[in-house]
Design a protein around this motif. Sequence first.
Motif, short mmCIF file in Angstrom:
data_model
loop_
_atom_site.label_atom_id
_atom_site.label_comp_id
_atom_site.label_asym_id
_atom_site.label_seq_id
_atom_site.Cartn_x
_atom_site.Cartn_y
_atom_site.Cartn_z
N THR A 54 -3.83 13.49 -12.76
CA THR A 54 -2.65 12.66 -12.51
C THR A 54 -2.67 12.34 -11.03
O THR A 54 -2.75 13.25 -10.19
CB THR A 54 -1.34 13.38 -12.88
N ILE A 55 -2.64 11.06 -10.72
CA ILE A 55 -2.59 10.62 -9.33
C ILE A 55 -1.17 10.14 -9.06
O ILE A 55 -0.62 9.33 -9.82
CB ILE A 55 -3.61 9.51 -9.04
N ILE A 56 -0.57 10.64 -8.00
CA ILE A 56 0.80 10.30 -7.66
C ILE A 56 0.79 9.48 -6.36
O ILE A 56 0.30 9.95 -5.34
CB ILE A 56 1.66 11.56 -7.46
N TYR A 57 1.30 8.26 -6.45
CA TYR A 57 1.39 7.39 -5.29
C TYR A 57 2.84 7.32 -4.82
O TYR A 57 3.73 6.95 -5.58
CB TYR A 57 0.87 5.99 -5.61
N ASP A 58 3.06 7.69 -3.57
CA ASP A 58 4.38 7.64 -2.94
C ASP A 58 4.50 6.30 -2.22
O ASP A 58 3.76 6.04 -1.26
CB ASP A 58 4.52 8.80 -1.98
N LEU A 59 5.43 5.44 -2.64
CA LEU A 59 5.58 4.11 -2.04
C LEU A 59 6.38 4.16 -0.74
O LEU A 59 6.45 3.16 -0.03
CB LEU A 59 6.23 3.16 -3.04
N SER A 94 0.86 -1.18 0.00
CA SER A 94 0.00 0.00 0.00
C SER A 94 0.89 1.23 0.00
O SER A 94 1.89 1.28 0.72
CB SER A 94 -0.89 0.02 1.25
N PRO A 95 0.57 2.24 -0.80
CA PRO A 95 1.38 3.46 -0.81
C PRO A 95 1.36 4.17 0.54
O PRO A 95 0.40 4.05 1.31
CB PRO A 95 0.71 4.32 -1.89
N ASP A 96 2.41 4.94 0.79
CA ASP A 96 2.47 5.77 2.00
C ASP A 96 1.59 7.01 1.86
O ASP A 96 1.15 7.57 2.86
CB ASP A 96 3.91 6.22 2.26
N GLY A 97 1.41 7.46 0.63
CA GLY A 97 0.62 8.66 0.42
C GLY A 97 0.16 8.78 -1.00
O GLY A 97 0.66 8.09 -1.90
N ALA A 98 -0.81 9.65 -1.23
CA ALA A 98 -1.35 9.85 -2.57
C ALA A 98 -1.81 11.29 -2.74
O ALA A 98 -2.29 11.90 -1.78
CB ALA A 98 -2.53 8.91 -2.80
N THR A 99 -1.64 11.81 -3.95
CA THR A 99 -2.16 13.13 -4.28
C THR A 99 -2.81 13.07 -5.66
O THR A 99 -2.44 12.24 -6.48
CB THR A 99 -1.06 14.22 -4.30
N SER A 100 -3.76 13.95 -5.90
CA SER A 100 -4.42 14.04 -7.20
C SER A 100 -4.31 15.48 -7.68
O SER A 100 -4.65 16.41 -6.94
CB SER A 100 -5.89 13.65 -7.07
#
Length: 195
Positions: free
Chosen positions: A71-76, A6-12
């Motif tokens: 654009t959704i950015i997932y920080d792993l 699961s990613p640590d964080g997400a932004t859209s």
Amino acid sequence: ASTVLSPDGATSTAGSYPGYDISNTTNWSGLSVTPDEVKNRHWDTYFGLNPLHNTNVAGEWASPKGEWESTIIYDLGDIYSIDQIALWNGEHNSIMAVKIYFDAGADDADKLSWSPAYPSDVVDNSAYAADLYTFAPVLTDRVYLDIVGDPGKPYISMGEIAFSATDPTPTPVPPAAFLFFSGIIGLVSIRRFRQ
């Protein structure tokens, strides 16, 4: 063996509709079985249980009205080798197409294209399974999804996401760096010995 990550964080870049934050896509709150209920979060074991997403939209992400691209950015959280993405698409205003890339500087030629299943075409307002996308393993700490919804709909929605980490531990320090730091420790030890 691969592990559910699961990613640590997400932004859209499009933002979120009030109450339907992008962080909902990383908390597994809408799933019938969570990866934490499976030993070591084993990918194949988990998806063998056919985890379903419920139709409670409160557990989803939705873009603001009028936004059907983002654009959704997932920080792993660290560098992992990943080779699959599981997407529980929104059941009403789903993502229609995705371009995936792993580096902020990548151009369109480097992006992987994916057309996820549209759950409302597959099921009739009932819990739905993940759509899985497999690709050659990639070392990355961020995953970027350029998503497009249906312009005839008022917004885009999405349930949950998970990544398959082929190496469940963060990537180790490169050997050259290890030798460099070992040499420094050796020099410090020799200096102390001489004193």
